[in-house]
Design a protein around this motif. Structure first.
Motif, short mmCIF file in Angstrom:
data_model
loop_
_atom_site.label_atom_id
_atom_site.label_comp_id
_atom_site.label_asym_id
_atom_site.label_seq_id
_atom_site.Cartn_x
_atom_site.Cartn_y
_atom_site.Cartn_z
N GLN A 209 -7.03 46.84 -2.28
CA GLN A 209 -7.94 47.76 -1.63
C GLN A 209 -8.30 48.91 -2.57
N GLY A 210 -9.39 49.50 -2.32
CA GLY A 210 -9.85 50.60 -3.17
C GLY A 210 -10.99 50.18 -4.06
N GLU A 213 -13.94 49.76 -1.78
CA GLU A 213 -14.24 51.09 -1.26
C GLU A 213 -14.86 51.97 -2.35
N ARG A 381 -13.70 50.64 3.73
CA ARG A 381 -13.64 51.94 4.39
C ARG A 381 -12.19 52.33 4.67
N GLU A 382 -11.97 53.64 4.75
CA GLU A 382 -10.64 54.17 5.03
C GLU A 382 -10.14 53.68 6.39
N ARG A 383 -11.04 53.59 7.37
CA ARG A 383 -10.65 53.13 8.70
C ARG A 383 -10.07 51.72 8.64
N LYS A 385 -8.67 50.27 6.04
CA LYS A 385 -7.38 50.32 5.36
C LYS A 385 -6.27 50.76 6.30
N GLN A 386 -6.53 51.80 7.09
CA GLN A 386 -5.51 52.30 8.01
C GLN A 386 -5.12 51.26 9.05
#
Length: 444
Positions: A209-210, A213, A381-383, A385-386
């Motif tokens: 990830q990243g 993003e 997106r951060e969402r 990932k969380q």
């Protein structure tokens, strides 16, 4: 009236005036509105030429209309599309006629896409992919967004969720048959094997990830250095147009100047900054402060200089490339590529363009290494990932709970499935939906 019982309309094409404009309607009264405007109902899914008229019978425009009956439409509702000439007068008249109908109202931003989501046409990851596709500036961003829109992450998440639910069902069956001797053990073993496999797959996605993003957000490159070093000229060379004022007088640039670049398909935000020097001018002091602050936050700093003494260069983790300017005015024995804190050095002439191909090639290579293998990136997106982190943590806890009670294992699997449900937007996401869909443009 409930919002879902209302029929919405909006301009779903580009800025006016244009050759053609598309007005879309969605909702239970879209058919009646189309019947009134066209005087007849066209064959579903067949483009039909009609003369649109208002309630008094006065002509509005010679148009092409399309009719999509629910649920076989983009939103899952009855949808009508009016392809009209894209003049402001035509659209104003058409909107006035539609607004006069009590069952119709203008759409809110993102409302068409939200209805598609709520009617099961797309999941939340696909909706986010659509938003990214609309805002894509480069070809690589477009390809990444299209993969999300086609369900790259959503399909994976649905499969994971189904397998977690199946594993949970096996464990709960073992609880129900706990008095049957070896039945619970026979059910627990395949369930745990499936959980370990899923955890490995999700951890692999999180470890990568990243990249995706970062591609969505873009790379930030700051041009910094002392006054009159050629920063604005370099900015114009890289942008291939005049975006910054070029002047022989020091201190011309007082504030940050940003331009968006497509660098071989990679999105780059290029920032020109004020010349860094000691000054008594309060306005220039603020410009210098902003320049230092922005350089500290950049992904790469191009430090422009006419000599090999970059004492004022920013120090920190951000990579710094020394860009020696005006090489056309220097003898070859005056050139040097050394400097404290410099990871790479280049000689260019920002005025004539000498040395620019090598610098551009290096920037493309830096972007390629920075973004990595975005083709395999699932998380944008951060969402997202969380949600996947919460899923992985619940799966780990379920494995750690083995031996302390099947009920604990089953509960952690329920939490993992719930986290994936939130990722897809199928459970407990009302507040989140408001945030996501209001970022869309009206008509989408």
């Amino acid at each position: 009236m409930h919002p879902h019982d209302q029929t919405i309309f909006a301009l779903s094409s580009g800025r006016l005036p244009s050759a053609i404009a598309i007005v879309r309607m969605s909702g239970p009264h879209a058919g009646a509105a189309l019947q009134m405007l066209a005087g007849k109902m066209p064959t579903p899914r067949v483009a039909t030429r009609v003369l649109l008229r208002d309630a008094s019978g006065d002509p509005i425009d010679d148009a092409v209309v399309l009719w999509f009956q629910a649920p076989a439409s983009a939103t899952g509702e009855d949808v009508a599309e009016l392809h009209v000439h894209g003049s402001r007068a035509v659209i104003a008249t058409l909107f006035a006629v539609l607004s006069a109908m009590p069952e119709l109202r203008p759409a809110e931003p993102g409302e068409f896409t939200r209805r598609a989501f709520e009617n099961g046409k797309i999941d939340l990851t696909e909706a986010e992919g659509l938003d990214d596709l609309i805002h894509a500036d480069t070809d690589r961003q477009r390809r990444q967004a299209l993969r999300q829109l086609q369900g790259l992450l959503g399909n994976k998440a649905r499969s994971w969720r189904e397998q977690i639910i199946e594993a949970g069902a096996l464990i709960e069956a073992g609880i129900d048959f706990s008095d049957e001797g070896d039945v619970p053990a026979e059910l627990m073993a395949p369930a745990l094997a499936r959980i370990r496999q899923l955890l490995g797959e999700i951890e692999a996605v999180l470890s990568a990830q990243g990249r995706a993003e970062r591609l969505r957000e873009g790379l930030t490159v700051v041009i910094a250095g002392p006054p009159n070093a050629g920063k604005s000229t370099l900015m114009n060379q890289l942008a291939r147009r005049e975006v910054a004022i070029v002047s022989p007088h020091a201190g011309t640039t007082r504030d940050l100047i940003e331009v968006q670049l497509d660098l071989d398909g990679y999105p780059v935000t290029l920032i020109d900054t004020a010349g860094i020097r000691e000054t008594e001018d309060p306005v220039e002091q603020e410009g210098v402060r902003r320049a230092r602050d922005r350089a500290s936050q950049a992904d790469l700093v191009l430090w422009m200089s006419e000599d090999d003494r970059p004492q004022a260069m920013p120090r920190g983790e951000t990579p710094v490339w020394l860009v020696r300017n005006k090489i056309d005015l220097l003898a070859s024995d005056q050139m040097s590529t050394s400097g404290g804190g410099v990871s790479r050095a280049f000689g260019i002439s920002a005025q004539s363009g000498a040395g620019m191909p090598a610098l551009l090639e290096a920037l493309v290579g830096f972007a390629r290494d920075y973004f990595g293998a975005t083709e395999s990136g699932l998380i944008t997106r951060e969402r997202q990932k969380q949600s996947l982190q919460q899923t992985a943590e619940a799966l780990r806890r379920s494995l750690n709970a083995v031996g302390r009670g099947e009920e604990l294992v089953a509960e952690e699997l329920r939490i993992a499935a719930l986290a994936l449900g939130r990722l897809l937007g199928r459970v407990d996401v009302e507040d989140l939906l408001d945030v996501i869909f209001r970022e869309f443009c009206i008509g989408k």
